[in-house]
Scaffold this motif. Structure first.
Motif, mmCIF file in Angstrom:
data_model
loop_
_atom_site.group_PDB
_atom_site.id
_atom_site.type_symbol
_atom_site.label_atom_id
_atom_site.label_comp_id
_atom_site.label_asym_id
_atom_site.label_seq_id
_atom_site.Cartn_x
_atom_site.Cartn_y
_atom_site.Cartn_z
ATOM 1 N N LEU A 156 48.609 9.864 15.762
ATOM 2 C CA LEU A 156 50.064 9.765 15.635
ATOM 3 C C LEU A 156 50.652 10.791 14.673
ATOM 4 O O LEU A 156 51.821 11.141 14.780
ATOM 5 N N VAL A 157 49.837 11.247 13.723
ATOM 6 C CA VAL A 157 50.389 12.010 12.614
ATOM 7 C C VAL A 157 50.980 13.341 13.074
ATOM 8 O O VAL A 157 51.899 13.870 12.477
ATOM 9 N N SER A 158 50.494 13.869 14.201
ATOM 10 C CA SER A 158 51.059 15.130 14.684
ATOM 11 C C SER A 158 52.247 14.883 15.613
ATOM 12 O O SER A 158 52.694 15.781 16.311
ATOM 13 N N ASP A 159 52.719 13.626 15.624
ATOM 14 C CA ASP A 159 53.952 13.289 16.330
ATOM 15 C C ASP A 159 53.871 13.531 17.838
ATOM 16 O O ASP A 159 54.711 14.230 18.410
ATOM 17 N N PRO A 160 52.863 12.979 18.510
ATOM 18 C CA PRO A 160 52.714 13.227 19.944
ATOM 19 C C PRO A 160 53.772 12.466 20.744
ATOM 20 O O PRO A 160 54.301 11.459 20.280
ATOM 21 N N GLN A 161 54.072 12.971 21.930
ATOM 22 C CA GLN A 161 54.975 12.238 22.822
ATOM 23 C C GLN A 161 54.196 11.284 23.722
ATOM 24 O O GLN A 161 54.743 10.357 24.284
ATOM 25 N N LEU A 162 52.905 11.591 23.874
ATOM 26 C CA LEU A 162 52.047 10.796 24.751
ATOM 27 C C LEU A 162 50.776 10.479 23.987
ATOM 28 O O LEU A 162 50.172 11.356 23.375
ATOM 29 N N LEU A 163 50.381 9.215 24.024
ATOM 30 C CA LEU A 163 49.156 8.801 23.345
ATOM 31 C C LEU A 163 48.250 8.151 24.381
ATOM 32 O O LEU A 163 48.660 7.222 25.082
ATOM 33 N N ILE A 164 47.021 8.671 24.504
ATOM 34 C CA ILE A 164 46.055 8.158 25.484
ATOM 35 C C ILE A 164 44.916 7.489 24.728
ATOM 36 O O ILE A 164 44.331 8.098 23.828
ATOM 37 N N LEU A 165 44.618 6.244 25.081
ATOM 38 C CA LEU A 165 43.582 5.485 24.380
ATOM 39 C C LEU A 165 42.529 5.055 25.377
ATOM 40 O O LEU A 165 42.835 4.375 26.360
ATOM 41 N N ASP A 166 41.301 5.460 25.134
ATOM 42 C CA ASP A 166 40.218 5.142 26.061
ATOM 43 C C ASP A 166 39.420 3.955 25.533
ATOM 44 O O ASP A 166 38.652 4.103 24.575
ATOM 45 N N GLU A 167 39.610 2.787 26.135
ATOM 46 C CA GLU A 167 38.871 1.577 25.727
ATOM 47 C C GLU A 167 38.854 1.407 24.212
ATOM 48 O O GLU A 167 37.791 1.323 23.592
ATOM 49 N N PRO A 168 40.025 1.354 23.587
ATOM 50 C CA PRO A 168 40.028 1.386 22.119
ATOM 51 C C PRO A 168 39.524 0.108 21.468
ATOM 52 O O PRO A 168 39.279 0.091 20.271
ATOM 53 N N THR A 169 39.350 -0.954 22.239
ATOM 54 C CA THR A 169 38.966 -2.217 21.603
ATOM 55 C C THR A 169 37.479 -2.518 21.718
ATOM 56 O O THR A 169 37.038 -3.610 21.379
ATOM 57 N N VAL A 170 36.705 -1.538 22.190
ATOM 58 C CA VAL A 170 35.255 -1.728 22.198
ATOM 59 C C VAL A 170 34.805 -1.887 20.746
ATOM 60 O O VAL A 170 35.159 -1.087 19.888
ATOM 61 N N GLY A 171 34.061 -2.938 20.453
ATOM 62 C CA GLY A 171 33.597 -3.143 19.088
ATOM 63 C C GLY A 171 34.626 -3.750 18.155
ATOM 64 O O GLY A 171 34.449 -3.772 16.951
#
Length: 255
Positions: A156-171
């Motif tokens: 987030l820190v580079s201020d993206p317009q689009l954020l893609i999360l690949d299976e972020p809740t594994v573990g």
């Protein structure tokens, strides 16, 4: 579509003549929160790699923010968090703040001192994921969920317009997962970031996302959450090839 963040047309991808993705058409509009679901081996990771420009499809086109991906230069408009992000060894000597600010180094050049504005951005990203009180803590001491939030803040820190999360809740343990999705929903609504979440948790996310896409080599379904819920378990089971239980939630929000 002028407000399309992503526009994929007739995309097909092969590995050694084996079709992994076949004729995918998918538009993701600005400000939407898309849950991308599909069984293992359904091509989700391949599709992400095509979106990130890491793989070139044999057919079709990918447009990001209205521009052909081959010409697309503004890489910092897209944040990416992989599922590997949380496999940090606990001895890793970096604080939350250091990890998050490293998301700016691409723009800064590695060894420049952080300016006030960078410090502000870093603090804001950490606050956005609810980790302000852990800012100075070593990342190795954090829980899996907190580590994953740290990596989201880094994206987030580079201020993206689009954020893609690949299976972020594994573990990440189940209790934390719900809060984690609330946080993503908040980033989407409050900051207006377009989100794509690749996930197995179909039932858990339908009340958080705005749209759902079901991928299994083909795109079998793409619509808003209400249309997805209306499709019901039978439709999903046909798609997955085995029965799927959608956990319907009582919509009491626990904070």
């Amino acid at each position: 579509m002028k407000d399309a963040v992503i526009d994929i047309r007739h995309l097909s991808f092969y590995y050694d003549r084996q079709k992994v993705l076949e004729d995918i058409n998918l538009t993701v509009e600005k400000g939407s929160f898309l849950g991308l679901v599909g069984p293992n081996g359904s091509g989700k990771t391949t599709l992400l790699k095509c979106l990130l420009g890491l793989l070139k499809p044999q057919h079709g086109e990918v447009r990001l923010f209205g521009e052909d991906i081959r010409k697309f230069k503004n890489k910092h408009d897209i944040g990416f968090v992989s599922q590997k992000a949380n496999s940090f060894n606990t001895g890793f000597p970096a604080s939350v703040q250091e990890v998050v600010s490293s998301g700016l180094t691409a723009k800064l050049g590695l060894f420049k001192r952080m300016s006030q504005s960078d410090k502000k951005k870093t603090a804001a990203a950490i606050e956005a994921v609810g980790l302000s009180e852990f800012s100075d803590r070593n990342i190795g001491e954090l829980s899996g969920g907190q580590q994953q939030r740290t990596f989201i803040a880094r994206a987030l820190v580079s201020d993206p317009q689009l954020l893609i999360l690949d299976e972020p809740t594994v573990g990440v343990d189940a209790g934390t997962v719900e809060n984690f999705y609330h946080m993503l929903q908040d980033l989407n609504k409050r900051l207006g970031i377009t989100l794509i979440l690749v996930t197995h948790d179909v039932g858990t996310i339908t009340d958080k996302v705005t749209h759902v896409a079901c991928l299994n080599k083909h795109l079998h379904f793409h619509g808003n959450s209400a249309e997805f819920e209306a499709m019901g378990e039978q439709g999903l089971s046909d798609f997955y090839g085995h029965s799927v239980n959608i956990i319907t939630h009582d919509h009491h929000h626990h904070h």
